[in-house]
Structure formats: structure tokens, C-alpha cells
Design an enzyme around this catalytic site. Structure first.
Site, PDB file in Angstrom:
ATOM      1  N   MET A  30       5.190  12.572 -10.128  1.00  0.00           N
ATOM      2  CA  MET A  30       5.449  11.547  -9.721  1.00  0.00           C
ATOM      3  C   MET A  30       4.494  10.374  -9.515  1.00  0.00           C
ATOM      4  SD  MET A  30       8.465  11.258  -9.521  1.00  0.00           S
ATOM      5  CE  MET A  30       8.462   9.627  -8.325  1.00  0.00           C
ATOM      6  N   HIS A  66      13.232  10.135 -17.575  1.00  0.00           N
ATOM      7  CA  HIS A  66      13.084   8.981 -16.738  1.00  0.00           C
ATOM      8  C   HIS A  66      14.662   8.823 -16.797  1.00  0.00           C
ATOM      9  CE1 HIS A  66      12.549   5.625 -14.431  1.00  0.00           C
ATOM     10  NE2 HIS A  66      13.340   5.199 -14.552  1.00  0.00           N
TER      11      HIS A  66
HETATM   12  N1  LIG Z   1       0.665   5.350 -17.632  1.00  0.00           N
HETATM   13  C1  LIG Z   1       2.667   6.508 -17.197  1.00  0.00           C
HETATM   14  N2  LIG Z   1       2.820   6.771 -16.771  1.00  0.00           N
HETATM   15  C2  LIG Z   1       3.402   8.159 -16.351  1.00  0.00           C
HETATM   16  C3  LIG Z   1       4.426   7.461 -16.966  1.00  0.00           C
HETATM   17  C4  LIG Z   1       4.641   6.364 -17.453  1.00  0.00           C
HETATM   18  O1  LIG Z   1       5.449   6.270 -17.880  1.00  0.00           O
HETATM   19  N3  LIG Z   1       3.157   5.898 -18.179  1.00  0.00           N
HETATM   20  N4  LIG Z   1       5.914   7.957 -16.222  1.00  0.00           N
HETATM   21  C5  LIG Z   1       5.361   8.072 -15.534  1.00  0.00           C
HETATM   22  C6  LIG Z   1       6.815   8.978 -14.738  1.00  0.00           C
HETATM   23  N5  LIG Z   1       7.683   8.359 -13.801  1.00  0.00           N
HETATM   24  C7  LIG Z   1       8.467   7.463 -14.729  1.00  0.00           C
HETATM   25  O2  LIG Z   1       9.517   8.598 -15.140  1.00  0.00           O
HETATM   26  C8  LIG Z   1       7.555   7.363 -12.856  1.00  0.00           C
HETATM   27  C9  LIG Z   1       6.476   8.142 -12.014  1.00  0.00           C
HETATM   28  C10 LIG Z   1       5.787   7.228 -10.611  1.00  0.00           C
HETATM   29  C11 LIG Z   1       6.070   6.256 -10.126  1.00  0.00           C
HETATM   30  C12 LIG Z   1       5.314   5.500  -9.608  1.00  0.00           C
HETATM   31  O3  LIG Z   1       5.454   4.571  -8.646  1.00  0.00           O
HETATM   32  N6  LIG Z   1       4.304   6.078  -8.953  1.00  0.00           N
HETATM   33  C13 LIG Z   1       3.219   6.258  -7.750  1.00  0.00           C
HETATM   34  C14 LIG Z   1       3.323   7.032  -6.321  1.00  0.00           C
HETATM   35  C15 LIG Z   1       4.698   8.128  -6.208  1.00  0.00           C
HETATM   36  C16 LIG Z   1       4.446   9.219  -5.229  1.00  0.00           C
HETATM   37  O4  LIG Z   1       3.140   8.968  -4.901  1.00  0.00           O
HETATM   38  O5  LIG Z   1       5.084   9.627  -4.485  1.00  0.00           O
HETATM   39  C17 LIG Z   1       2.571   5.917  -8.143  1.00  0.00           C
HETATM   40  O6  LIG Z   1       1.509   7.061  -8.685  1.00  0.00           O
HETATM   41  O7  LIG Z   1       1.458   5.470  -8.044  1.00  0.00           O
HETATM   42  C18 LIG Z   1       6.591   5.657 -11.331  1.00  0.00           C
HETATM   43  C19 LIG Z   1       7.093   6.037 -12.719  1.00  0.00           C
HETATM   44  C20 LIG Z   1       4.597   9.701 -14.488  1.00  0.00           C
HETATM   45  N7  LIG Z   1       3.593   8.717 -15.256  1.00  0.00           N
HETATM   46  N1  LIG Z   2      10.755   8.398 -12.313  1.00  0.00           N
HETATM   47  C1  LIG Z   2      10.274   9.876 -12.707  1.00  0.00           C
HETATM   48  C2  LIG Z   2      11.382  10.468 -12.680  1.00  0.00           C
HETATM   49  O1  LIG Z   2      12.317   9.693 -10.946  1.00  0.00           O
HETATM   50  N2  LIG Z   2      11.587  11.283 -12.878  1.00  0.00           N
HETATM   51  C3  LIG Z   2      12.782  11.981 -12.821  1.00  0.00           C
HETATM   52  O2  LIG Z   2      12.367  13.244 -11.827  1.00  0.00           O
HETATM   53  C4  LIG Z   2      13.601  14.517 -12.013  1.00  0.00           C
HETATM   54  C5  LIG Z   2      12.570  16.192 -11.782  1.00  0.00           C
HETATM   55  O3  LIG Z   2      13.172  16.592 -11.603  1.00  0.00           O
HETATM   56  P1  LIG Z   2      13.054  18.028 -11.288  1.00  0.00           P
HETATM   57  O4  LIG Z   2      12.196  18.090 -10.158  1.00  0.00           O
HETATM   58  O5  LIG Z   2      14.757  18.855 -10.476  1.00  0.00           O
HETATM   59  O6  LIG Z   2      13.133  18.501 -13.139  1.00  0.00           O
HETATM   60  C6  LIG Z   2      14.008  13.436 -13.587  1.00  0.00           C
HETATM   61  O7  LIG Z   2      15.071  13.066 -13.142  1.00  0.00           O
HETATM   62  C7  LIG Z   2      12.768  12.748 -13.484  1.00  0.00           C
HETATM   63  O8  LIG Z   2      13.836  12.077 -14.603  1.00  0.00           O
END
Ligand SMILES: Nc1nc2c(c(=O)[nH]1)N[C@@H](CN(C=O)c1ccc(C(=O)N[C@@H](CCC(=O)O)C(=O)O)cc1)CN2
Ligand SMILES: NCC(=O)N[C@@H]1O[C@H](COP(=O)([O-])[O-])[C@@H](O)[C@H]1O
Length: 193
Positions: free
Chosen positions: A83, A102
Site C-alpha cells: 500500500m 489491483h
Molecule cells: N508507482 C506505483 N506504485 C505502486 C502502484 C502503481 O501503480 N504505481 N500500485 C500500488 C498498489 N496500489 C494499487 O494497486 C496502491 C496502493 C496504495 C495507494 C495509496 O494511495 N497509498 C498511499 C498511502 C496508503 C497507506 O498508507 O496505507 C500513499 O502511498 O501515499 C495507491 C495504490 C503499489 N505501488
Molecule cells: N491498491 C492496492 C490494493 O488494494 N491491493 C489489493 O490488496 C489485496 C491484498 O490481499 P492480501 O493481503 O490478502 O494478499 C488484494 O486484493 C490486492 O488487489
């Protein structure tokens, strides 16, 4: 692999990566105390935590994360419920090699709360997307997608669990295909030959 949460996608790959499966998990890297770490320990897979709070700023954390992952010289980096947004240094270290799962049919519902957002919007069909990670957020070329029907009585939890069941299967399939056949990236297209 990179994870932040319960780690069921990590577990699916760890369970699959036996016998003649064409890949193995070199290590799990996390950004926080999470159940995925316990799964790695039980599986005998090395686990390293790189927590943002241990660094003075985002760039320093991103550098530490890059160094930690480079240690393993991975052919592929899989983010599964990781995340945090990966910064330019990390992306440059593993060009075209970072794969994310995702829980939505991108470009619909990007970000950290995809399942909640899909339910709130009222869509009848959502799903999962496995994509190459780029500098955007959930904007990279799509490798695979699969639809999941939204039930009228679905909660965020019940819907997310059904999506995860699809993700766990699809991610194993895509990782195996990538490590055996590679990927051709042409603009927004990502083709596994
Ligand atoms: N450069 C990239 N990094 C990541 C991507 C991506 O597409 N480009 N995908 C993520 C996973 N993800 C969605 O699938 C995702 C995870 C987290 C966030 C987000 O807004 N995170 C916040 C903080 C959240 C927290 O602290 O729990 C942040 O980082 O500011 C958006 C999309 C993996 N990395
Ligand atoms: N945007 C990022 C995001 O939402 N990712 C999602 O977190 C879950 C992880 O499950 P897990 O911790 O049980 O493997 C998954 O559903 C993945 O797609």
C-alpha cells in the site's frame, strides 16, 4: 514480493512455487507489521521490513526499499497489497519488471480503496487487473483482467474476498507466464507472447 496486509496473494504464490513451477519467491518485503510477515516466516521465506517511519522522508525510504529489493536481484517484483506508491528510483531499478494486482477493472477505481469505491458507485461488475507498474498510480500496461459480479447483498469484505479468490489464481498464472515467456511492452499494450 512486496506486501502490506494479510498476505493471501503472497501465500498463493508461495504455495504454487514448488516442484517444477518456474519461479520462486526470493523474499518478502513489507512496509509495516502485517500478517504477510507471519506467512513468510511459516513458509521459510526471508522477510525484510522497510517502514517509512524509520526514514527521514519519502525519498530516503524509497532508496532503502530499492536497495533492499536489489539485494535479491529479482527477475520480477510482485506487489500484492503493497500500500505504498513506488518512487522513481525504485521504478528505474526494475524497469518493466514490477507487476501489481489491483482489485478492480482498471482504469476504473484506481487507488487504495478500489473495492469500497466500486461498491459505492453501484457497479454490477467489477474484477481484478494485473498490470505492469509505472510512475502513475494503477496506470501501467494491463497484463490480465477478470470480471467478478457484484452481488446485491455484497459487503466490501464479501466482495473483496471473491475478488481475491480470482486474484490468487490469476496472479500465479501470470507470474508463471511472465517468467517463462517474458513480456513485450508497446506503449499501453503488454503482451505475453
Ligand atoms: N508507482 C506505483 N506504485 C505502486 C502502484 C502503481 O501503480 N504505481 N500500485 C500500488 C498498489 N496500489 C494499487 O494497486 C496502491 C496502493 C496504495 C495507494 C495509496 O494511495 N497509498 C498511499 C498511502 C496508503 C497507506 O498508507 O496505507 C500513499 O502511498 O501515499 C495507491 C495504490 C503499489 N505501488
Ligand atoms: N491498491 C492496492 C490494493 O488494494 N491491493 C489489493 O490488496 C489485496 C491484498 O490481499 P492480501 O493481503 O490478502 O494478499 C488484494 O486484493 C490486492 O488487489
Amino acid at each position: 514480493m512486496l506486501a502490506s496486509g494479510s498476505g493471501t496473494l503472497f501465500q498463493a504464490l508461495a504455495d504454487a512455487a514448488v516442484g517444477d513451477f518456474p519461479a520462486h519467491i526470493a523474499a518478502l518485503v513489507t512496509d509495516r507489521d502485517c500478517e504477510a510477515e507471519a506467512r513468510a516466516q511459516r513458509a521459510g521465506i526471508e522477510c525484510v521490513r522497510v517502514a517509512p517511519g524509520s526514514y527521514s522522508d519519502r525519498a530516503e525510504w524509497n532508496h532503502a526499499l530499492t536497495s533492499a529489493v536489489e539485494t535479491y536481484r529479482p527477475d520480477l517484483v510482485v506487489t500484492a497489497g503493497f500500500m505504498r506508491i513506488l518512487g522513481p528510483e525504485f521504478l528505474a531499478a526494475f524497469p518493466g519488471k514490477i507487476v501489481n494486482s489491483h482489485p478492480a477493472l482498471l482504469p476504473a477505481f484506481p487507488g487504495a480503496h478500489a473495492v469500497r469505491d466500486a461498491l459505492s458507485y453501484g457497479v454490477r461488475v467489477t474484477g481484478t487487473t494485473i498490470h505492469i507498474v509505472d510512475e502513475g498510480v494503477d496506470t501501467g500496461p494491463v497484463l490480465a483482467q477478470e470480471a467478478v459480479t457484484v452481488g446485491t447483498d455484497d459487503s466490501e469484505s464479501s466482495l473483496h474476498e471473491r475478488i481475491k479468490a480470482v486474484e490468487r489464481r490469476l496472479l500465479v498464472e501470470v507470474v508463471a507466464a511472465l517468467v517463462t515467456r517474458g513480456v513485450i511492452i508497446d506503449g499501453r499494450k503488454a503482451l505475453i507472447p
